[in-house]
Design a protein around this motif. Structure first.
Motif, short mmCIF file in Angstrom:
data_model
loop_
_atom_site.label_atom_id
_atom_site.label_comp_id
_atom_site.label_asym_id
_atom_site.label_seq_id
_atom_site.Cartn_x
_atom_site.Cartn_y
_atom_site.Cartn_z
N ALA A 178 -77.15 11.29 34.95
CA ALA A 178 -75.68 11.42 34.99
C ALA A 178 -75.25 12.84 35.33
CB ALA A 178 -75.09 10.99 33.65
N ALA A 227 -73.37 13.90 38.92
CA ALA A 227 -71.96 14.28 38.83
C ALA A 227 -71.72 15.79 38.92
CB ALA A 227 -71.36 13.75 37.53
N THR A 274 -69.21 13.95 30.69
CA THR A 274 -70.31 13.21 31.34
C THR A 274 -71.49 13.13 30.40
OG1 THR A 274 -69.59 13.98 33.51
CG2 THR A 274 -71.85 13.14 33.35
N LYS A 326 -70.63 10.76 27.46
CA LYS A 326 -70.60 9.35 27.90
C LYS A 326 -72.02 8.85 28.13
CE LYS A 326 -68.62 6.33 31.44
NZ LYS A 326 -69.44 6.04 32.59
#
Length: 152
Positions: free
Chosen positions: A32, A36, A120, A123
């Motif tokens: 992730a 990102a 991020t 999550k």
């Protein structure tokens, strides 16, 4: 205790489950953060630790303290600091009271990236824990983390 002692076997099994949980979480967060924000888990962790420094007594960490906080050797931490410094995310400076001491701080660019990456990270952590909770051997560890507010 002997090698066939049931408590030793349970302890070893618990350790394997904990290692598996850690690996799954780290891999999920790594994916992730990389996609990102072009950050590794280690880079994020370093920015996070250094971003929590303050100007008060004991607020700035020495490299050994930083290394301990991110669970790396001092040499690996120094290389990581250099890499992030080259990207403009960290800056080193001399300690104002002891010219032999060198501290590292997060730059404005690094703080911006850290703030963008924090949701991020959180999550991805939640997703990884939710996935792990579906596995009987990992579910008790997830519940233990959540009971202690680690992943609430």
């Amino acid at each position: 205790m002997t090698a066939t002692d049931p408590s030793l076997t349970a302890l070893a099994q618990g350790w394997c489950a904990l290692s598996l949980l850690h690996g799954r979480i780290e891999a999920h967060i790594e994916k992730a953060l990389q996609s990102a924000h072009d950050l590794s888990v280690r880079e994020y962790s370093l920015l996070d630790v250094l971003g929590r420094q303050h100007d008060g007594e004991g607020g700035h960490l020495q490299m050994k303290q930083v290394a301990d906080a991110v669970v790396l050797s001092q040499s690996a931490t120094t290389r990581l600091v250099t890499r992030l410094e080259d990207r403009g995310l960290l800056a080193r400076y001399l300690c104002p009271t002891d010219r032999r001491g060198i501290y590292t701080d997060v730059t404005d660019t690094g703080r911006t990236l850290l703030e963008q990456a924090r949701p991020t990270n959180e999550k991805a952590l939640r997703e990884a824990l939710d996935q792990a909770a579906t596995h009987p051997e990992l579910a008790p560890l997830v519940r233990a983390l959540e009971a202690h507010g680690v992943a609430a």
